[in-house]
Design an enzyme around this catalytic site. Structure first.
Site, PDB file in Angstrom:
ATOM      1  N   TYR A 213      11.936 -44.225  24.550  1.00 13.87           N
ATOM      2  CA  TYR A 213      11.193 -44.914  25.606  1.00 13.87           C
ATOM      3  C   TYR A 213      12.095 -45.340  26.766  1.00 13.87           C
ATOM      4  O   TYR A 213      11.694 -45.330  27.920  1.00 13.87           O
ATOM      5  CB  TYR A 213      10.533 -46.180  25.055  1.00 13.87           C
ATOM      6  CG  TYR A 213       9.309 -45.975  24.207  1.00 13.87           C
ATOM      7  CD1 TYR A 213       8.220 -45.245  24.663  1.00 13.87           C
ATOM      8  CD2 TYR A 213       9.227 -46.539  22.936  1.00 13.87           C
ATOM      9  CE1 TYR A 213       7.080 -45.075  23.891  1.00 13.87           C
ATOM     10  CE2 TYR A 213       8.100 -46.380  22.149  1.00 13.87           C
ATOM     11  CZ  TYR A 213       7.023 -45.655  22.625  1.00 13.87           C
ATOM     12  OH  TYR A 213       5.911 -45.497  21.861  1.00 13.87           O
ATOM     13  N   SER A 244       7.484 -36.428  23.090  1.00 14.15           N
ATOM     14  CA  SER A 244       7.670 -37.812  23.531  1.00 14.15           C
ATOM     15  C   SER A 244       7.383 -38.784  22.411  1.00 14.15           C
ATOM     16  O   SER A 244       6.716 -38.456  21.420  1.00 14.15           O
ATOM     17  CB  SER A 244       6.734 -38.113  24.703  1.00 14.15           C
ATOM     18  OG  SER A 244       5.383 -38.187  24.259  1.00 14.15           O
ATOM     19  N   ASP A 245       7.893 -40.003  22.569  1.00 14.87           N
ATOM     20  CA  ASP A 245       7.423 -41.114  21.747  1.00 14.87           C
ATOM     21  C   ASP A 245       5.999 -41.435  22.184  1.00 14.87           C
ATOM     22  O   ASP A 245       5.535 -40.996  23.229  1.00 14.87           O
ATOM     23  CB  ASP A 245       8.350 -42.327  21.920  1.00 14.87           C
ATOM     24  CG  ASP A 245       8.366 -43.217  20.687  1.00 14.87           C
ATOM     25  OD1 ASP A 245       7.398 -43.169  19.899  1.00 14.87           O
ATOM     26  OD2 ASP A 245       9.335 -43.969  20.504  1.00 14.87           O
ATOM     27  N   TRP A 246       5.308 -42.243  21.415  1.00 13.06           N
ATOM     28  CA  TRP A 246       3.856 -42.340  21.554  1.00 13.06           C
ATOM     29  C   TRP A 246       3.415 -43.397  22.557  1.00 13.06           C
ATOM     30  O   TRP A 246       3.990 -44.482  22.641  1.00 13.06           O
ATOM     31  CB  TRP A 246       3.226 -42.610  20.179  1.00 13.06           C
ATOM     32  CG  TRP A 246       3.317 -41.379  19.340  1.00 13.06           C
ATOM     33  CD1 TRP A 246       4.453 -40.719  18.975  1.00 13.06           C
ATOM     34  CD2 TRP A 246       2.246 -40.623  18.798  1.00 13.06           C
ATOM     35  NE1 TRP A 246       4.150 -39.606  18.249  1.00 13.06           N
ATOM     36  CE2 TRP A 246       2.803 -39.513  18.116  1.00 13.06           C
ATOM     37  CE3 TRP A 246       0.869 -40.782  18.816  1.00 13.06           C
ATOM     38  CZ2 TRP A 246       2.036 -38.570  17.461  1.00 13.06           C
ATOM     39  CZ3 TRP A 246       0.095 -39.845  18.158  1.00 13.06           C
ATOM     40  CH2 TRP A 246       0.672 -38.744  17.481  1.00 13.06           C
TER      41      TRP A 246
END
Length: 689
Positions: A213, A244-246
């Protein structure tokens, strides 16, 4: 994964023919997750991790299902009674690469039994400061140690033909500010401290990488071309895909050009925005084609590989995996002090088990790493099952100092269980930012970075009250990272770090307390003597600079003696080291040392190899871990710990040439039982230019 290079070549040819047949819309659709919000806000009542998620990939024209994703640092996060292993930091304390590979296999088996194809279980962010809330999800403060453990987990997981994800790439080590903080770091520090472990896992074949992030040098990680394209894909030759991270991991369609291949969990920016960017000429369609190739490459490689076994629901939380969780817990617990207090007598004694955590299921973070096992053995339950019938076993789980002291005063030994829970540390869940439904104000602010490195005041008061009775006191500490103990450690007769020990933690604890097995874990971090000895840390930082030194390297540089050093751990037996020998053959250096169990009990020693750089002409750490080996030895038994190093173990990154350099100076070689208990090789090593 068991596909061959020939298979890989055939897949590349197939992709050459396939990709041009897909429409732009179909290709872009493969670059995002799908249906997360549909389930999350309705059927799942805003609770995360109750199902597998579509995480990109998939194409109807190709008859290819989307990637099926779940989290998993300490077990597969699905509501199906999956095995809960000790947290990663605990397993890091085992220093057991073979064990971690077997845990990876078990996670891969359970993932396949649940129909998963992508498991986000390899978390290797470096522990820069012990206040970091998610320290429990990683293994160590040391890059070499992180890389070896992470590579083993990835290899084990992928042996079952399920893709592993290594995360969070990169420099993610502040939890509360993770969505905004900009980490400034120079190229040398980046390459030598914060990336080596990621390269090790990528070189081991890990199929996917999750971007972090945070920002690095002014760019969010999902948009950081230097990290994703220059280093990961071009320099390291990574063949897999980056996702990607969520929810908060992407900020625009330009992330695709930077090297992000999949946006999760929904196409907020990659969907129509990315299609428009291509059609308007802002993004070249070749960027999309490359991302699709990477996604399909991994999907086809894994889906076509031969399975080593069949999978069924009987594999989930099975007895074999429970035994593995117990083994991991036994090997991870670290004996930090023992004034002849342990092991305990199994029979004919009076034992008091005290503390709020003594009979509480306390498995760690309740964020993305949460696991719901079929059962969990608490410390008290493990002790109760283990002791003989003639033991007078008493308990007080209130945490009340007065009643606990009364019980202790009438006992031969008091076992006091103290420490943290998921409210004190873990993934930061800031209410609406995480989209997760919270039941009350306290729940909305659970987890995150720690405000203190010390035990809660109530725990310290409990320890002091029990100590006043002068009953033998064993303090068992639960937590995911370094905890300051100076204000009470002298009061304890023995101290055991038991971490968040997984579903069989209570069983493992009892076996160690009563001497069925000797403790063998060693600290994967140093515990400072004073908080001021640590690097600067601000959990609300907008920006922060990371330098070369932290943990044991910082203490070495400043000539500071830590309270407990990196690699430290006691045993019920004793180990004697011989004089190390060193031999160079071509481009490799071989170091050997004989280790003897000179005590009266079977045990395991973790031999550690460090390279010393004090003769360097540039600023370098005094020493760095470059190898470790775990040896199981019976009383009187000897074995050789053997290490092999190549030139890369001695190099540093030269920012002027943007390359790795080996200076022609003498290097020291040390072998020993911790970072401060070392024997020097009799000869220094000088590499020829």
């Amino acid at each position: 994964m068991t596909t061959s290079k020939a298979d890989h070549a055939l897949i590349e040819k197939e992709l050459d023919d396939l990709i041009p047949t897909l429409s732009l819309k179909e290709k872009v659709a493969m670059m995002s997750g799908k249906d997360f919000y549909k389930y999350y806000f309705t059927i799942d009542n805003r609770q995360f991790g109750v199902r597998a998620y579509n995480a990109g990939g998939g194409c109807e024209q190709l008859d290819l299902a989307p990637l099926s994703y779940a989290d998993g640092p300490r077990g597969v996060r699905m509501p199906d009674g999956t095995t809960c292993f000790p947290v990663s930091m605990a397993r890091g304390a085992s220093w057991d690469v073979d064990l971690e590979r077997r845990i990876g296999v078990a996670m891969g088996v359970e993932a396949r039994a649940l129909g998963l194809t992508l498991l986000s279980n390899v978390c290797i962010n470096l522990l820069r400061h012990p206040a970091w809330g998610r320290s429990q999800e990683t293994y160590s403060e040391d890059p070499y140690h992180l890389g070896e453990m992470g590579a083993a987990l990835a290899e084990g997981t992928q042996s079952q033909n399920v893709m592993a994800t290594v995360k969070h790439f990169a420099l993610n080590s502040i939890e509360n500010a993770r969505f905004k903080v900009d980490v400034t770091v120079n190229e040398r520090v980046l390459r030598e401290v914060y990336l080596p472990h990621f390269k090790r896992v990528v070189d081991a074949g890990c199929a996917t990488v999750m971007s972090a992030y945070n920002q690095v040098n002014g760019h969010y990680c999902a948009h950081n071309e230097h990290l994703l394209r220059d280093i990961l894909k071009r320099e390291w030759g990574f063949e897999g895909f980056v996702h990607s991270d969520w929810v908060k991991g992407v900020y625009g369609a330009d992330a695709a050009e930077a090297g992000l291949d999949i946006e999760n969990p929904e196409p907020t920016f990659f969907g129509e925005d990315l299609v428009y960017a291509v059609k308007s000429g802002e993004t070249d369609e070749s960027v999309v084609d490359e991302a699709v190739r990477r996604i399909l490459r991994m999907q086809l490689r894994f889906s076509r590989a031969t399975d080593p076994q069949s999978y069924s629901k009987n594999d989930i939380g099975c007895s074999a995996h429970a035994e593995l969780a117990q083994e991991a817990a036994e090997k991870s617990m670290v004996l930090l002090k023992n004034d002849d207090a342990l092991p305990l007598a199994r029979d004919g004694s009076r034992i008091a088990v005290l503390g709020k955590l003594a009979d509480k299921i306390n498995l760690g973070d309740h964020g993305s790493s949460n696991v719901t096992p079929p059962y969990a053995i608490t410390p008290f339950a493990g002790i109760e099952k283990h002791v003989a019938k003639d033991v007078d076993l008493q308990s007080d789980f209130t945490g009340d100092p007065a009643s606990s002291a009364t019980l202790a005063a009438n006992s031969d030994v008091a076992i006091v269980v103290v420490g943290y829970t998921y409210f004190d540390e873990g993934e930061f869940i800031p209410g609406d930012v995480a989209l997760e439904e919270v039941k009350n104000e306290e729940e909305a602010h659970r987890g995150g970075d720690r405000n203190s490195l010390r035990l809660p005041p109530a725990d310290v008061e409990l320890i002091r009250s029990v100590a006043e009775t002068e009953t033998k006191m064993i303090v068992c500490v639960m937590g995911g990272g370094a905890i300051m103990m100076d204000e009470w450690s002298e009061l304890a007769d023995a101290i055991l770090m038991i971490w968040y020990p997984g579903m069989e933690g209570g069983t493992a604890l009892a076996r160690i307390l009563f001497g069925d097995v000797s403790p063998s874990g060693k600290l994967p971090f140093a515990i400072p003597a004073d908080e001021s000895d640590l690097p600067f840390f601000d959990k609300h930082a907008d920006d922060i600079s990371y330098g070369m030194y932290h943990g044991y390297t910082l203490f070495d540089r400043n000539d500071i003696t830590p309270a407990l050093p990196f690699g430290f751990g006691l045993s019920y037996t004793k180990f004697t080291y011989g004089e190390p020998s060193i031999e160079r053959t071509g481009e490799q250096v071989h170091i050997r040392v004989e280790i003897t169990n000179s005590g009266a009990m079977t045990g395991a020693e973790i031999a550690q190899l460090y390279v010393g750089f004090e003769n360097s002409k540039i600023d370098r750490p005094k020493k760095l871990l470059r190898g470790f080996e775990r040896l199981e030895l019976a009383p009187g038994e000897s074995a050789i710990a053997a290490f092999t190093l190549d030139r890369t173990a001695f190099t540093h990154y030269d920012e002027e040439t943007n390359n790795w350099r080996l200076d022609p100076v003498p290097f020291d070689i040390f072998v020993g039982s911790s970072s401060t208990a070392l024997t020097s090789c009799p000869a220094q090593l000088i590499w020829p230019e």
